[in-house]
Structure formats: structure tokens, C-alpha cells
Write an enzyme that holds these catalytic residues in place. Structure first.
Site, PDB file in Angstrom:
ATOM      1  N   GLU A   1      10.041   2.575  10.438  1.00 25.45           N
ATOM      2  CA  GLU A   1      10.975   3.692  10.223  1.00 25.45           C
ATOM      3  C   GLU A   1      10.146   4.959  10.293  1.00 25.45           C
ATOM      4  OE1 GLU A   1      14.107   3.709  10.219  1.00 25.45           O
ATOM      5  OE2 GLU A   1      14.508   1.584   9.894  1.00 25.45           O
TER       6      GLU A   1
ATOM      7  N   CYS B   1      13.709  11.823   5.832  1.00 26.66           N
ATOM      8  CA  CYS B   1      13.740  11.556   7.281  1.00 26.66           C
ATOM      9  C   CYS B   1      15.169  11.665   7.812  1.00 26.66           C
ATOM     10  CB  CYS B   1      13.104  10.218   7.619  1.00 26.66           C
ATOM     11  SG  CYS B   1      13.490   8.930   6.467  1.00 26.66           S
TER      12      CYS B   1
ATOM     13  N   GLU C   1       9.696  17.139  14.411  1.00 26.85           N
ATOM     14  CA  GLU C   1      10.062  17.007  12.996  1.00 26.85           C
ATOM     15  C   GLU C   1       9.175  17.913  12.137  1.00 26.85           C
ATOM     16  OE1 GLU C   1       9.311  13.266  10.816  1.00 26.85           O
ATOM     17  OE2 GLU C   1      11.395  13.407  10.168  1.00 26.85           O
TER      18      GLU C   1
ATOM     19  N   LYS D   1       0.847  -1.193   0.000  1.00 27.82           N
ATOM     20  CA  LYS D   1       0.000   0.000   0.000  1.00 27.82           C
ATOM     21  C   LYS D   1       0.888   1.251   0.000  1.00 27.82           C
ATOM     22  CE  LYS D   1      -2.210   3.354   2.498  1.00 27.82           C
ATOM     23  NZ  LYS D   1      -1.733   4.246   1.469  1.00 27.82           N
TER      24      LYS D   1
HETATM   25  P1  ADP Z   1       2.749  11.312   6.419  1.00 27.06           P
HETATM   26  O1  ADP Z   1       2.275  12.263   7.476  1.00 27.06           O
HETATM   27  O2  ADP Z   1       4.164  11.474   6.069  1.00 27.06           O
HETATM   28  O3  ADP Z   1       1.843  11.188   5.251  1.00 27.06           O
HETATM   29  P2  ADP Z   1       1.689   8.832   7.442  1.00 27.06           P
HETATM   30  O4  ADP Z   1       2.204   8.023   8.575  1.00 27.06           O
HETATM   31  O5  ADP Z   1       0.333   9.427   7.562  1.00 27.06           O
HETATM   32  O6  ADP Z   1       2.793   9.911   7.167  1.00 27.06           O
HETATM   33  O7  ADP Z   1       1.711   7.995   6.098  1.00 27.06           O
HETATM   34  C1  ADP Z   1       2.606   6.935   5.827  1.00 27.06           C
HETATM   35  C2  ADP Z   1       1.845   5.785   5.246  1.00 27.06           C
HETATM   36  O8  ADP Z   1       0.954   5.292   6.245  1.00 27.06           O
HETATM   37  C3  ADP Z   1       0.977   6.158   4.049  1.00 27.06           C
HETATM   38  O9  ADP Z   1       0.991   5.111   3.107  1.00 27.06           O
HETATM   39  C4  ADP Z   1      -0.391   6.301   4.671  1.00 27.06           C
HETATM   40  O10 ADP Z   1      -1.446   6.104   3.763  1.00 27.06           O
HETATM   41  C5  ADP Z   1      -0.357   5.207   5.706  1.00 27.06           C
HETATM   42  N1  ADP Z   1      -1.350   5.360   6.778  1.00 27.06           N
HETATM   43  C6  ADP Z   1      -1.918   6.506   7.234  1.00 27.06           C
HETATM   44  N2  ADP Z   1      -2.801   6.237   8.201  1.00 27.06           N
HETATM   45  C7  ADP Z   1      -2.816   4.887   8.381  1.00 27.06           C
HETATM   46  C8  ADP Z   1      -3.523   3.983   9.239  1.00 27.06           C
HETATM   47  N3  ADP Z   1      -4.412   4.395  10.119  1.00 27.06           N
HETATM   48  N4  ADP Z   1      -3.252   2.665   9.123  1.00 27.06           N
HETATM   49  C9  ADP Z   1      -2.337   2.225   8.255  1.00 27.06           C
HETATM   50  N5  ADP Z   1      -1.657   3.012   7.419  1.00 27.06           N
HETATM   51  C10 ADP Z   1      -1.888   4.327   7.466  1.00 27.06           C
END
Ligand code: ADP
Length: 477
Positions: free
Chosen positions: A246, A280, A379, A171
Site C-alpha cells: 500500500e 494516504c 504526493e 517492524k
Molecule cells: P515514509 O517516507 O513515509 O517514511 P518509507 O517507505 O520510508 O515511508 O517508510 C515506511 C516503512 O518502510 C518504515 O517502517 C520504514 O522504516 C521502512 N523502510 C524504509 N526503508 C526501508 C528499506 N530499505 N527496506 C525495508 N523497509 C524500509
């Protein structure tokens, strides 16, 4: 416009889609990409589960051939894929082509690793018995990736997952489905059996969450924010699965009085501002000792004046746009917070207009910051860097380590004594001497400590720690 679909059980599926918009030009639609739902995610996990037993027992030549073919195609198409990456993420074209090349190198490396799988045979404590220690794939691996390295991070998770015999549900981040789709298309055409690699593009809260909630994933490898990382961890503990995280960084770079000024300025400008500060491993705290402080700030400021912020695809651009409106707001909020906290805005801080509507922000430098300010602790993930003064090396080291994070850390010095001491005493997972804190090799371990990372290292041979499980077998012949 055609829809780039999800790949589930070897079929391209999905009618719901969203637009992939370029941050350099919000009028430029890169493409329409499927947005999967929870049902799609369940179907992908079921397909990966069904494909696992055969793939786990597949021959090493088959795995080698598919990974090698993928590496070769990515490399052959590096200009085109680099352009796609630059367009959808906003990284400048040379950096984007560099990232695509990196992805090819990673597939190439793991194509080789597939041929180098080994175990150990050791004598038992009980005479006459032998013990063999082997590594097996863990099962179905969920791969959740962020937007800032749209092709390299998927590559460094997918390649080892497949190399060691796991099946995958991948994903990618919502903002960068283009590179994700391209890499999956290449692997699919390279001959992966149905269901071995499944792509479910879509929202984190929907697709990602459905992965977290599944009982059928044996592992999740995640790169992204600290908040989402925690959710991955908690859900994984609930479901007895392996997880690897990470997350953020607040990486320090110490500049000592004895540093080569131009080396220090180049390293700081690169790691603070290149890729729009959206790495990062970016340096966001420059900890500078008294004797060089003013000279360093003056030289860095001069350097920043020469950096062009513009369209990622335009020749001569040094810094592309911020990835989207939400990230831009986060950056500008922190610029305001820094000023309110009493740091001095020494350069930048302003949004800039270019020929196309995009999220353009000047590289921004704060001076007279201290390590307790929010801009020094949290960050920001943008082209925003603070300079903190330190009396001497000892104080600089304390400040460098005084952070919740521990991904990467740097020092600019010509002293072997301080360089050696820093390598031993930095509390970061990766330490750089006279080099930017960002920019790592593909064949050696990547990862951090404290709130930055959890679980085994990624990349190189160390990737086997996460993507395999060890079996110890005893035989009395
Ligand atoms: P950023 O703020 O850098 O977008 P995220 O942690 O929100 O960081 O996003 C990193 C990845 O995690 C993306 O692929 C995002 O779609 C996914 N993501 C966001 N929310 C969830 C969740 N509740 N469960 C699983 N994956 C998620």
C-alpha cells in the site's frame, strides 16, 4: 529512562535505543525505544520460523481468545493509548482515540474470523473423486508499517496474520515505536506462544532491509512510500515470496455545480486537512466545476480560517503538527514549487509558532492549479491541497483519473446520474460519494489501483487472500 525493548522469541531484548520525540513539542521525549540491528532481525525471523508449525496447527479457540483479549484491552485503554498516539505522531487526541478504537475493532473482527474459517468441498470432474479446497497460512510474514497510522495499520496487518495461523516479524516506522510496542506488549500478555509475534524496532535501511534480504519470510506486507514499496517488490520477487503493497495517493475529489455546498466543504476540509493531510487517502486535488468554483473556494477558505493548528493534545486543536522536520521540509518545498509553477496561494503556506516548539504549518490551499503541475501529480503528504477548475463533469472525470495513483476518489453531487457514473468510471480502489476520501470502515476491503497498491486487498474477509494460500486436494475414497 527505561528502554522499551524489542520482543524476540518471547524475550524483551535490546540495549541500543533512540528517543521518541513528540512533533508537538520537540522537548517532550515520549520514551526510549530499542533500535534493532540486522542480527536482531535474523534472530526474530528464526524465532518466527521455529514457532510457525505449532501456531499453524493451533486451535481456533486459542487464536480467538488471544485476539479477543487484545481487542478488549486496547479498547479499555483507548484514552491512554490515544494520548500516546497523539503525543508521538501529532494526530489530535479525538482522532487518535478514534484510531485506537479502530485497532480494537480490527482485533475483534479477526477474533471472530478465527471462528469462521471455512473451505469448500466440490465434486470432481471425474465421478467418484472429491475435491476439497482449503486455506493454509503462508508461513512467516514480515510486516513493515509507516508512521501515519501508528496503531491501526499494525492492527490491520497483525490481526489477520495471526488469525490465519501465520507467525510474524513486525517492524514499525522509526517515528512511532510507542504504539507498536504497546500493541505487541498486549498481544504477548494475552498469551501468544514464544516467537509467534516478534517486534524489531529500528531503521528501515537496517531492520527493514534485513527483512527484505531474508530467505525465510514467506510474505511481506508493506505500507509506506512508493520508492520503498518498489524495493519490497523487487526483493520479494528475488526470494519467491508473496508481497502486498500500500503506497501513495493523489486522491481527487470532484465538486459538481449541483453539490450541496456545505457537504462539499466539510468533506474537502476533512479529507484534505484533518490528520494534517498525512493520510494516504487524503484529498489533495479538488476538481471543481465552473458554476460552483468561486462559491466553493470562498466557503472552503472561510472554513480553513476556523481551524486551529496547535499541540495535538490541546483541547480545541483541529490540526496537529507535521510529523517531523523532514516531512515539514517536503511540505514547504512543495508550497514553493506550487507558487513557481503558477498556482495561486489562496490560503496558508506559512509556518506558525505555538507555545511549544513543534512542526506547525498552516493548512494551505492553492487555486488556479492545473493537473500537470508537480503539486497535482506528486504526493505531498501534508496539509496542502490544490483546486483545479473543470468545465463540466466529463472534464472533471478525465482529470480525476489522470494520475499515476488510484487509491481513493470522491465526488460531491446531488445527482444520482453523476454519482453512479463516477462509481463505475473512477479508476480508484475506493470511491466516496458526498464523503471525505479518507475515513474508511474496518470490515470491508481497503486498497487501490495503479501505483497506489499491489496485491490483494487488506481488511475484512478479503485479508485472507494475502495471509493464506489455497490448497486443492483430490481424494478417491
Ligand atoms: P515514509 O517516507 O513515509 O517514511 P518509507 O517507505 O520510508 O515511508 O517508510 C515506511 C516503512 O518502510 C518504515 O517502517 C520504514 O522504516 C521502512 N523502510 C524504509 N526503508 C526501508 C528499506 N530499505 N527496506 C525495508 N523497509 C524500509
Amino acid at each position: 529512562m527505561t528502554i522499551y525493548q524489542n520482543l524476540i522469541a518471547g524475550e524483551w531484548v535490546g540495549a541500543e535505543a533512540s528517543e521518541n520525540i513528540s512533533p508537538s513539542n520537540t522537548g517532550d521525549v515520549v520514551g526510549l525505544y530499542a533500535t534493532g540491528n540486522a542480527e536482531d532481525t535474523k534472530a526474530a525471523i528464526a524465532a518466527a520460523k521455529a514457532a510457525f508449525p505449532a501456531w499453524a496447527r493451533s486451535g481456533i479457540l486459542e487464536r480467538h481468545a488471544i485476539l479477543k483479549k487484545t481487542a478488549d484491552e486496547i479498547l479499555a485503554r483507548k484514552e491512554e493509548l490515544g494520548k500516546l498516539l497523539a503525543r508521538e505522531e501529532g494526530k489530535i487526541l479525538p482522532e487518535a482515540i478514534g484510531e485506537v478504537t479502530r485497532a480494537a475493532q480490527i482485533f475483534d473482527f479477526f477474533a471472530g474470523e478465527a471462528l469462521r474459517l471455512t473451505g469448500e468441498i466440490v465434486p470432481s470432474a471425474r465421478p467418484g473423486i472429491t475435491v476439497d479446497i482449503t486455506r493454509e497460512p503462508i508461513g512467516v510474514v514480515g510486516i513493515i508499517t509507516p508512521w501515519n497510522f501508528p496503531i491501526a495499520i499494525p492492527a490491520w496487518k497483525i490481526a489477520p496474520a495471526l488469525c490465519y495461523g501465520n507467525t510474524v516479524v513486525f517492524k514499525p516506522a522509526e517515528l512511532v515505536p510507542g504504539c507498536a510496542w504497546a500493541i505487541v506488549d498486549i498481544l504477548h500478555r494475552a498469551g501468544l506462544p514464544k516467537g509467534v509475534l516478534n517486534l524489531v524496532m529500528g531503521r528501515g535501511s537496517v531492520v527493514g532491509q534485513a527483512m527484505l534480504d531474508s530467505k525465510d519470510l514467506s510474505g511481506i506486507t508493506f505500507t509506506g512510500s512508493t520508492g520503498t514499496g518498489k524495493r519490497v517488490a523487487l526483493a520479494s520477487i528475488e526470494h519467491n515470496r508473496k508481497f502486498q503493497l500500500e503506497m501513495g495517493g493523489k486522491n481527487p475529489m470532484i465538486v459538481l455545480d449541483d453539490a450541496d455546498l456545505s457537504v462539499a466543504v466539510e468533506a474537502a476540509a476533512n479529507s484534505g486537512f484533518f490528520s494534517t493531510g498525512q493520510r494516504c487517502t487524503a484529498s489533495s486535488r479538488l476538481i471543481v466545476t465552473e458554476g460552483i468554483h468561486d462559491k466553493f473556494v470562498a466557503a472552503l477558505t472561510e472554513k480553513l480560517k476556523t481551524l486551529n493548528v496547535d499541540d495535538a493534545l490541546k483541547a480545541g486543536t483541529h490540526i496537529g503538527p507535521v510529523v517531523d522536520e523532514r516531512q515539514l521540509k517536503q511540505d514547504t518545498d512543495y508550497i514553493e514549487i506550487g507558487q513557481k509553477e503558477g498556482a495561486k496561494l489562496a490560503f496558508g503556506g506559512e509556518l506558525v509558532k505555538r507555545d511549544t516548539p513543534g512542526f506547525y504549518l498552516q493548512p494551505t490551499l492553492f487555486t488556479e492549479a492545473n493537473n500537470d503541475m508537480r503539486i497535482s501529480r506528486e504526493e505531498i503528504f501534508g496539509p496542502v491541497v490544490s483546486v483545479i477548475r473543470a468545465k463540466d463533469y466529463d472534464e472533471a472525470l478525465v482529470i480525476a483519473n489522470d494520475t499515476p495513483f488510484g487509491l481513493s476518489a470522491g465526488i460531491a453531487t446531488t445527482s444520482l446520474k453523476y454519482a453512479s457514473h463516477f462509481k463505475r468510471n473512477s479508476e480508484a480502489g475506493m470511491v466516496m460519494v458526498n464523503l471525505p476520501t479518507a475515513g474508511v470502515d474496518f470490515h470491508v476491503p481497503f486498497g487501490g489501483r495503479k501505483a497506489s497498491s499491489f496485491g490483494p486487498r487488506e481488511q475484512g474477509k478479503y485479508a485472507a487472500e494475502f495471509f493464506t494460500v489455497v490448497k486443492t486436494a483430490y481424494t478417491l475414497p
